[in-house]
Write a protein that holds these residues in place. Structure first.
Motif, mmCIF file in Angstrom:
data_model
loop_
_atom_site.group_PDB
_atom_site.id
_atom_site.type_symbol
_atom_site.label_atom_id
_atom_site.label_comp_id
_atom_site.label_asym_id
_atom_site.label_seq_id
_atom_site.Cartn_x
_atom_site.Cartn_y
_atom_site.Cartn_z
ATOM 1 N N SER A 91 8.468 18.163 43.156
ATOM 2 C CA SER A 91 8.281 19.190 42.126
ATOM 3 C C SER A 91 6.805 19.472 41.900
ATOM 4 C CB SER A 91 8.930 18.739 40.807
ATOM 5 O OG SER A 91 8.277 17.608 40.308
ATOM 6 N N SER A 92 5.955 18.487 42.080
ATOM 7 C CA SER A 92 4.530 18.689 41.845
ATOM 8 C C SER A 92 3.935 19.645 42.863
ATOM 9 C CB SER A 92 3.797 17.346 41.877
ATOM 10 O OG SER A 92 3.898 16.759 43.152
ATOM 11 N N PHE A 93 4.543 19.739 44.063
ATOM 12 C CA PHE A 93 4.036 20.641 45.080
ATOM 13 C C PHE A 93 4.680 22.017 45.001
ATOM 14 C CE2 PHE A 93 2.985 16.546 47.116
ATOM 15 C CZ PHE A 93 1.653 16.780 47.384
ATOM 16 N N SER A 94 5.894 22.083 44.487
ATOM 17 C CA SER A 94 6.612 23.348 44.489
ATOM 18 C C SER A 94 6.376 24.172 43.228
ATOM 19 C CB SER A 94 8.120 23.102 44.651
ATOM 20 O OG SER A 94 8.600 22.308 43.579
ATOM 21 N N GLU A 95 5.870 23.561 42.157
ATOM 22 C CA GLU A 95 5.670 24.266 40.906
ATOM 23 C C GLU A 95 4.194 24.254 40.531
ATOM 24 O OE1 GLU A 95 9.965 23.115 38.857
ATOM 25 O OE2 GLU A 95 8.075 22.428 38.017
ATOM 26 N N SER A 96 3.769 25.331 39.904
ATOM 27 C CA SER A 96 2.380 25.413 39.463
ATOM 28 C C SER A 96 2.185 24.569 38.215
ATOM 29 C CB SER A 96 2.014 26.864 39.171
ATOM 30 O OG SER A 96 2.771 27.356 38.074
ATOM 31 N N SER A 97 0.933 24.232 37.945
ATOM 32 C CA SER A 97 0.624 23.401 36.778
ATOM 33 C C SER A 97 0.961 24.116 35.476
ATOM 34 C CB SER A 97 -0.859 23.022 36.801
ATOM 35 O OG SER A 97 -1.675 24.180 36.804
ATOM 36 N N VAL A 98 0.791 25.435 35.438
ATOM 37 C CA VAL A 98 1.119 26.195 34.216
ATOM 38 C C VAL A 98 2.618 26.153 33.954
ATOM 39 C CG1 VAL A 98 1.069 28.458 33.129
ATOM 40 C CG2 VAL A 98 -0.868 27.707 34.526
ATOM 41 N N LEU A 99 3.413 26.348 35.016
ATOM 42 C CA LEU A 99 4.863 26.324 34.865
ATOM 43 C C LEU A 99 5.339 24.939 34.440
ATOM 44 C CD1 LEU A 99 7.534 27.807 35.128
ATOM 45 C CD2 LEU A 99 7.596 27.171 37.542
ATOM 46 N N ILE A 100 4.737 23.910 34.997
ATOM 47 C CA ILE A 100 5.097 22.544 34.624
ATOM 48 C C ILE A 100 4.771 22.287 33.159
ATOM 49 C CG2 ILE A 100 4.502 20.119 34.978
ATOM 50 C CD1 ILE A 100 4.151 20.706 37.929
ATOM 51 N N SER A 101 3.607 22.737 32.703
ATOM 52 C CA SER A 101 3.202 22.535 31.307
ATOM 53 C C SER A 101 4.160 23.223 30.342
ATOM 54 C CB SER A 101 1.778 23.052 31.092
ATOM 55 O OG SER A 101 0.862 22.374 31.921
ATOM 56 N N LEU B 33 5.226 13.884 31.450
ATOM 57 C CA LEU B 33 4.341 14.033 32.610
ATOM 58 C C LEU B 33 4.328 12.774 33.465
ATOM 59 C CD1 LEU B 33 1.343 15.926 30.965
ATOM 60 C CD2 LEU B 33 3.022 16.857 32.558
ATOM 61 N N LEU B 34 4.414 11.610 32.805
ATOM 62 C CA LEU B 34 4.471 10.360 33.557
ATOM 63 C C LEU B 34 5.732 10.291 34.414
ATOM 64 C CD1 LEU B 34 3.265 7.709 30.943
ATOM 65 C CD2 LEU B 34 2.058 8.458 32.990
ATOM 66 N N LEU B 35 6.851 10.736 33.848
ATOM 67 C CA LEU B 35 8.097 10.726 34.606
ATOM 68 C C LEU B 35 8.072 11.756 35.726
ATOM 69 C CD1 LEU B 35 10.624 10.333 31.655
ATOM 70 C CD2 LEU B 35 10.037 8.629 33.376
ATOM 71 N N ARG B 36 7.411 12.886 35.485
ATOM 72 C CA ARG B 36 7.301 13.913 36.516
ATOM 73 C C ARG B 36 6.409 13.466 37.665
ATOM 74 N NH1 ARG B 36 8.120 19.045 37.182
ATOM 75 N NH2 ARG B 36 9.545 20.169 35.812
ATOM 76 N N ARG B 37 5.491 12.560 37.369
ATOM 77 C CA ARG B 37 4.562 12.106 38.384
ATOM 78 C C ARG B 37 5.279 11.423 39.538
ATOM 79 N NH1 ARG B 37 0.089 7.996 36.375
ATOM 80 N NH2 ARG B 37 1.925 6.632 36.421
ATOM 81 N N THR B 38 6.454 10.881 39.251
ATOM 82 C CA THR B 38 7.208 10.207 40.294
ATOM 83 C C THR B 38 7.958 11.176 41.197
ATOM 84 O OG1 THR B 38 9.144 9.998 38.862
ATOM 85 C CG2 THR B 38 7.519 8.209 38.802
ATOM 86 N N ASP B 39 8.065 12.416 40.746
ATOM 87 C CA ASP B 39 8.773 13.427 41.532
ATOM 88 C C ASP B 39 7.747 14.248 42.302
ATOM 89 O OD1 ASP B 39 10.594 15.131 42.611
ATOM 90 O OD2 ASP B 39 11.108 16.144 40.732
ATOM 91 N N GLU B 40 7.340 13.818 43.462
ATOM 92 C CA GLU B 40 6.272 14.463 44.216
ATOM 93 C C GLU B 40 6.684 15.855 44.690
ATOM 94 O OE1 GLU B 40 4.434 10.318 46.075
ATOM 95 O OE2 GLU B 40 5.222 11.892 47.387
#
Length: 243
Positions: free
Chosen positions: A105-115, A96-103
């Motif tokens: 993906s955070s807007f294009s994917e839902s939180s459930v899908l990311i989890s 999740l920390l590494l994903r935080r740098t990819d802004e």
């Protein structure tokens, strides 16, 4: 992790580490091989033990893996599952920390899908780590009889993962994650060397292969991780040049 204790200096088996005459009054036993105190860490504070672990001193690794964690005083099976659960949580937090740098993906994917994606990536990467580690250890170290003990030792020596929790409070560059990964690799190698009494080169090779396989499998689910860590490494190298 064995039925008998070990001398932290030479690794020789000893039947007891101390004799207790009364509460708070003990006498440390000496090793029959090197004639030194078998385990001086019995009388040390936990902070000193933790500092020596960070410094990768073989004596403290023997203390933790053989004398502090012993089947006579610790339920190994329960401890193993607790460590597996803790490592999975910390690995998920790392992703999740590494994903935080990819802004993006955070807007294009839902939180459930990311989890779900993070969980699948962590489970797959750790499964690949275990299998590749077992194959490499069997090939390079001929270790097949103490699988559970070695896996437990690798989990314990991955204690550097707890430093990622500091990123909940303080802001650190992503290069810190890379540094933690390197420290985990070296700590795993030291634990493997202590448990197998093999050469440092072979132990590092086994751990490096396992960590590399886990990294490659993780790229299937987190392809942006490589770019993030590469950028962090470049940032870290630039800091060293400045210093």
């Amino acid at each position: 992790m064995a039925s008998e204790y070990r001398c932290v200096g030479c690794g020789f088996r000893v039947k007891s580490l101390f004799i207790q005459y009364s509460p708070g009054n003990i006498r440390l036993m000496k090793c029959g091989n090197c004639k030194e105190v078998a385990d001086k860490y019995i009388e040390c504070e936990r902070m000193i033990i933790f500092i020596d672990l960070i410094l990768h001193r073989p004596k403290v690794y023997r203390h933790v893996l053989y004398n502090a964690i012993n089947p006579e005083t610790v339920n190994i099976q329960h401890l193993l599952w607790k460590l597996v659960f803790a490592c999975l949580i910390l690995d998920s937090y790392r992703s999740l920390l590494l994903r935080r740098t990819d802004e993006k993906s955070s807007f294009s994917e839902s939180s459930v899908l990311i989890s779900i994606k993070v969980l699948m990536g962590v489970l797959s990467a750790n499964a690949a780590f275990v299998f590749s580690f077992a194959i490499a250890a069997k090939s390079l170290l001929n270790e097949v009889s103490r699988r559970r003990e070695i896996v437990l030792g690798i989990l314990i020596s991955s204690y550097f993962k707890i430093f990622l929790l500091a990123m909940l409070i303080w802001e650190f560059p992503m290069s810190v994650i890379f540094i933690v990964d390197i420290l985990i690799l070296t700590s795993n190698s030291m634990a493997l060397k202590v448990m197998t009494e093999s050469t440092t080169t072979r132990c590092i090779a086994v751990c490096l292969i396992a960590h590399l396989v886990r990294f490659l499998v993780g790229q299937i689910f987190e392809p942006t991780t490589f770019l993030t860590q590469f950028g962090s490494l470049m940032y870290l190298s630039s800091l060293f040049r400045i210093v």
